[in-house]
Design an enzyme around this catalytic site. Sequence first.
Site: not given
Length: 644
Positions: A286, A328
């Site tokens: 993330d 990501e």
Amino acid sequence: MDEKAAESLSKLFPRLKAYSKERKSSNWNDLRKRIEVNFDTLFHYLYLLYGDHYDFFYYLEEVLKTAIDSNSKRSNDLKQLDLQRRDDPYWYKSHNHVGVAGYADLMAGSIKGLEAKIPYLKELKTTYFHLLPFFDCPDGENDGGYAVSDYRTVREDLGRMADLRSLSGKLRGNGISLCADFVFNHTSDEHRWAVKAKEGDPRYQKFYHMFDDRTIPDQYDQTLREIFPDVRRGNFTWVEEAGKWVWTTFHNYQWDLNYKNPDLFNHILGEMLFMANAGVEIFRLDAIAFTGKEIGTTSENRPQAHQLVRALNALTNIAAPAVVFKSEAIVHPDFVNSYISEDECELSYNPLLMALMWEALATREVKLLRHSMEKRFSIHEGTAWVNYVRCHDDIGWTFSDEDAADVGINGYDHRMFLNRFYTGEFDGSFAIGEPFQFNPDTGDMRVCGMSASLTGMEKGLENDNEQEIDLSIKRMSLMYAVTMFIGGIPLIYMGDEIALLNDESYKNDPVKKEDSRWVHRVPLDENSVANRKEAGTVENRMFKNLQRMIEIRTGDPVFRAPSTNFHSTGNPHLFSFTKVLEDRTMLFIGNFSEHIMSLESDFIRNIFGSGHTLKELWSGDTLQIHHEITVEPYQFFVIVKKDG
Ligand code: GLC
Ligand code: GLC
């Protein structure tokens, strides 16, 4: 091996061996081999990160011990998987993969409840399930769970760690790999490290970026972007208890971790490997782009971010080799690709394809989509894209201004147009969507909404307009078809498979109302789920379409062909690419407009040569090539030779 690395390894081995014995590790020989194979890389990146620390060698040993310790706690089942993956290292490149992403509470109430959803996932031949955030996080605002308070505890209302282990085991037994977020750019301010830092513990204050006054924050702020300008201007938050400023790229309660500190690195490694031992096979890294910080830069996509992930990758190769990383990085396309490699992230979201399919739907033209894909779709052979239409986040128009200029488009104006189009402000737009994070200084904005609402379903239903409803299903199906056939892993966002609409109810929830991303985080309600089996319902039409695409994809190895070639069809509304595996060729053509298009049959003949009978897999029909081919609104063709 590099001489320096070899020397330290020979000194380390006896100590590591003793440590492994102490941890009662049963497979020292396997571990030893994996350390040998990965040591050079590990040493290299760790040295780049921490070589200037006087205690570098201490940390080198510590991280290897963390890896050994974690491996000794790995279940036999997972160790078996490690071996299986050793023999099939590119497992994630198979055409058999289909991904689904969803939340436990919205899909099934809890993690335990998800076990009962496995048959549903299997109806879509799911092999990859991204369980959206489920870790302990603050009550009230928590960025949809992206503010983690403990990487080892499941959020109370969702269940317990034991449920997660049980779910991952059941998924694995059904051929489904569990993907989970590794939120490693920041923790919540309630994480025990942050709590200690607030209390003034200097060791934990060094886990974060903390400053006594504004001098340094002001210097950084000069060159930093603002990710959530609605929330706070600038990137730092005053922490009263500690009397310090702390770096917060996202919300005030999300404290950025300080990877200049090897102590933190070793801790975060332990957290990651703990999750791997709970059965996570794919880590979605993330906000990866923000993990390296340097004054005078944007502090995005810095070399340190890459070094960090490469060091972690080498360590998971040792401790939990079944694991792969997914990047990501929702950033400029030049940078998206920079995270993708076998040594770094084997998988990556493809935000450019996502955004440009929406762009093509709005403009009805594919020139920017084609040009950008031609330039940027190709990635290292041992890696794969994760292609998606929607996800739990907003849509950002992350195409490159240079690519846009190449095809005569002004990037800035175009983004303004797309924002207006998808928030329904543009006359004649079919979309119902919501603005996200408007920045008054730059005019920048992003868009939220479920696929169905953004493609016209909501308007169609409101106006009882069957034609609009039909077009919406066609638009969604076209985009999903691209993700299924273009190469890589297609990822279905929970609810899209049954065409769920936007959910406005978040506006009544004081905790959620400021974050429009909740409009597309909707419960999988039982009625709609049941409707997938009722012929003629919207749910049924969408679900069946996806199932049929999946059937085609998983039935034909051509979809795992390593490369994809993009073609200009001579018609500005038709998107086209081929995949070639040995002597099998597949040609995709999709119409991004609601008008009937025609295509010169020579285009197809040039690809397959003449004299072949061609089959179109979507309709199952033999393709009749006359002078011109007619392509219906949003129709797509998946063409192969009938005889091979
Ligand atoms: C990621 C998540 C997003 C979150 C952000 C901060 O981009 O997808 O939902 O807000 O990171 O953690
Ligand atoms: C920004 C970040 C991305 C995050 C998103 C959340 O675009 O780059 O990582 O997912 O914000 O909205």
